[in-house]
Design an enzyme around this catalytic site. Structure first.
Site, mmCIF file in Angstrom:
data_model
loop_
_atom_site.group_PDB
_atom_site.id
_atom_site.type_symbol
_atom_site.label_atom_id
_atom_site.label_comp_id
_atom_site.label_asym_id
_atom_site.label_seq_id
_atom_site.Cartn_x
_atom_site.Cartn_y
_atom_site.Cartn_z
ATOM 1 N N ASP A 1 -21.859 -69.258 30.917
ATOM 2 C CA ASP A 1 -21.880 -70.615 30.332
ATOM 3 C C ASP A 1 -22.899 -71.531 31.014
ATOM 4 O O ASP A 1 -23.676 -72.212 30.352
ATOM 5 C CB ASP A 1 -20.483 -71.247 30.247
ATOM 6 C CG ASP A 1 -19.752 -71.422 31.564
ATOM 7 O OD1 ASP A 1 -20.249 -70.924 32.610
ATOM 8 O OD2 ASP A 1 -18.679 -72.062 31.561
ATOM 9 N N SER B 1 3.266 -86.383 39.562
ATOM 10 C CA SER B 1 3.222 -84.971 39.199
ATOM 11 C C SER B 1 4.613 -84.365 39.316
ATOM 12 O O SER B 1 5.220 -84.384 40.387
ATOM 13 C CB SER B 1 2.265 -84.212 40.132
ATOM 14 O OG SER B 1 2.574 -82.833 40.095
ATOM 15 N N GLY C 1 -4.516 -71.625 40.015
ATOM 16 C CA GLY C 1 -5.360 -70.661 40.734
ATOM 17 C C GLY C 1 -5.315 -69.266 40.146
ATOM 18 O O GLY C 1 -5.691 -68.299 40.794
ATOM 19 N N ALA C 2 -4.864 -69.125 38.899
ATOM 20 C CA ALA C 2 -4.765 -67.798 38.295
ATOM 21 C C ALA C 2 -5.955 -67.505 37.388
ATOM 22 O O ALA C 2 -5.986 -66.497 36.695
ATOM 23 C CB ALA C 2 -3.463 -67.668 37.516
ATOM 24 N N GLU D 1 -14.905 -82.463 36.840
ATOM 25 C CA GLU D 1 -14.783 -81.263 37.685
ATOM 26 C C GLU D 1 -15.963 -81.195 38.681
ATOM 27 O O GLU D 1 -15.774 -80.888 39.855
ATOM 28 C CB GLU D 1 -14.757 -80.019 36.786
ATOM 29 C CG GLU D 1 -14.664 -78.702 37.517
ATOM 30 C CD GLU D 1 -13.232 -78.280 37.855
ATOM 31 O OE1 GLU D 1 -12.287 -78.720 37.181
ATOM 32 O OE2 GLU D 1 -13.083 -77.506 38.810
ATOM 33 N N ASP E 1 -14.456 -73.811 29.968
ATOM 34 C CA ASP E 1 -13.024 -74.058 30.094
ATOM 35 C C ASP E 1 -12.605 -75.326 29.357
ATOM 36 O O ASP E 1 -11.604 -75.362 28.640
ATOM 37 C CB ASP E 1 -12.631 -74.195 31.575
ATOM 38 C CG ASP E 1 -13.056 -72.978 32.385
ATOM 39 O OD1 ASP E 1 -13.387 -71.950 31.778
ATOM 40 O OD2 ASP E 1 -13.054 -73.073 33.630
ATOM 41 N N TYR F 1 -18.983 -69.856 43.847
ATOM 42 C CA TYR F 1 -19.368 -70.186 42.470
ATOM 43 C C TYR F 1 -20.671 -70.982 42.470
ATOM 44 O O TYR F 1 -21.620 -70.665 41.756
ATOM 45 C CB TYR F 1 -18.246 -70.998 41.811
ATOM 46 C CG TYR F 1 -18.465 -71.287 40.338
ATOM 47 C CD1 TYR F 1 -17.911 -70.462 39.367
ATOM 48 C CD2 TYR F 1 -19.220 -72.382 39.916
ATOM 49 C CE1 TYR F 1 -18.108 -70.715 38.018
ATOM 50 C CE2 TYR F 1 -19.423 -72.640 38.579
ATOM 51 C CZ TYR F 1 -18.860 -71.804 37.634
ATOM 52 O OH TYR F 1 -19.064 -72.067 36.300
#
Ligand code: GLA
Length: 383
Positions: free
Chosen positions: A35, A66, A119-120, A157, A169, A219
């Site tokens: 991407d 939260s 985190g998956a 992000e 995403d 990343y």
């Protein structure tokens, strides 16, 4: 629409004036690390989502709560800044983008709850950003399009999580369509929906339960290695502005002597080709041919792009010669998270039980698995 309900966990936050938004996590069938290289991806939104309640209040303060962390945060609007590593940063990053775009943001109360595993590799952070962006857009009547909201969420992000992610995403979360995958051109942001018809097969995710701590730093390094490659290719081929424009021959010719950059760029160029051919496979109903490409993608991500880990490699190699599993690979940024598998429906139960045992024995960890269904993207469930 109308079929998504407000989760019980958030009910106490809902009054007549509350807006409630749901924004899903995503899977990606093929097209990994393409991407941000202006290539193609093939994601879909799933049945695991983040839910946000929002309500205007007097004053210039944000009250965030939260449910998952059982924690509250109070922030003055004038004092918004990143809180790296904290759940509130994704929310604040979006608010900051609205402010930067000249929107007048009032004080508000926001509640958040989600069932996207963290985190998956299912993009829980994009789901938060998109839910908040959509909710604010509605609250302020800002009139941003879904595309603009995806870019706002991506910028959040970058600036508030420090990850220079691509657009996949956030786009998948906002644009998902029930039972369809999205073929997205990450350069033009043009997209097309494909019905995902897997016949006797289904998608199963195996969660390594390894949290990707290396993910953000590595990343960003991968991203700059690709940019380095583009610069080198551009010296001989000025029309190449991203790896999207490059061929394997160009990569070999121009970056051959830079071993690491060569491996990275070759993977990306080949992954774009795999995706294009994989779409043809799906259109022809040839799920088996598509599955083979997933294994090839894994090999490339593991050996050339080097974003896998021993647990992901274990899960893929375990299923590789099983005739009931026609495709498997690591999914998302890497260094942990899930593998995505296409498995014969009747064989899933037996495989899960064997693999759970083998994984515990060999990797010393508990395996989790998710059967996901493909759902609509971001929706308002109460306005
Ligand atoms: C993460 C990023 C995406 C994409 C994938 C890898 O999920 O957020 O933009 O780059 O990794 O394909």
């Amino acid at each position: 629409m109308g079929e998504y309900k407000i989760p019980g966990q958030l009910q106490e936050f809902v009054t007549d004036n509350t807006i409630v938004v749901r924004s899903p996590g995503r899977i990606n069938l093929i097209g990994e690390h393409t991407d941000y290289n202006e290539g193609f991806v093939l994601p879909a939104a799933i049945d695991k989502a983040v839910y946000v309640t929002i309500e205007k209040i007097e004053g210039a303060k944000l009250y965030l709560h939260s449910i998952d962390f059982n924690e509250s945060a109070e922030v003055e609007l004038a004092d918004i800044k990143p809180v790296f590593g904290h759940w509130s940063t994704y929310i604040l990053g979006v608010v900051d983008q609205f402010l930067q775009k000249g929107q007048t943001v009032p004080g508000f109360k926001l509640g958040i709850y989600g069932n996207v595993p963290l985190g998956a590799g299912l993009s829980s952070s994009a789901a938060i950003e998109c839910a908040v962006a959509f909710a604010l857009n509605e609250l302020l009547q800002s009139g941003f399009s879904r595309k603009e909201l995806a870019l706002i969420a991506q910028a959040a992000e970058h600036k508030y999580a420090g990850v220079k992610c691509g657009i996949m995403d956030q786009f998948a979360s906002l644009f998902g369509k029930k039972d369809h995958v999205i073929r997205l051109d990450c350069r033009s942001l043009e997209y097309e929906y494909f019905p995902l018809e897997l016949g006797e097969y289904e998608i199963v995710l195996f969660d390594t339960m390894v949290k990707h701590t290396l993910a953000s730093s590595e990343y960003n390094i991968r991203r700059s290695q690709c940019e380095e490659g583009v610069m080198l290719i551009g010296q001989n081929y000025p029309s190449v502005h991203s790896l999207r424009d490059a061929t394997v021959e160009m990569v070999n010719e121009c970056i051959g002597e830079f071993e690491t950059a060569h491996r990275r760029c070759k993977f990306v160029v080949e992954e774009n080709i795999r995706l294009q051919e994989g779409c043809t496979d799906l259109l022809n109903g040839n799920v088996e041919a598509f599955g083979k490409k997933m294994f090839a993608t894994h090999e490339g991500l593991s050996k050339e792009y080097e974003v896998s880990c021993k647990e992901l490699d274990y899960l893929v190699s375990y299923v590789k010669n099983n005739p009931d599993v026609i495709g498997a690979r690591m999914m998302g940024g890497g260094f942990g998270g899930c593998t995505i598998n296409i498995i014969q429906k009747d064989a899933v139960e037996g495989l899960v039980s064997k693999l759970t045992e083998a994984y515990a024995q060999n990797m010393g960890r508990e395996l989790k698995y998710y059967l996901v269904s493909i759902e609509d993207g971001t929706t308002i469930i109460k306005s």
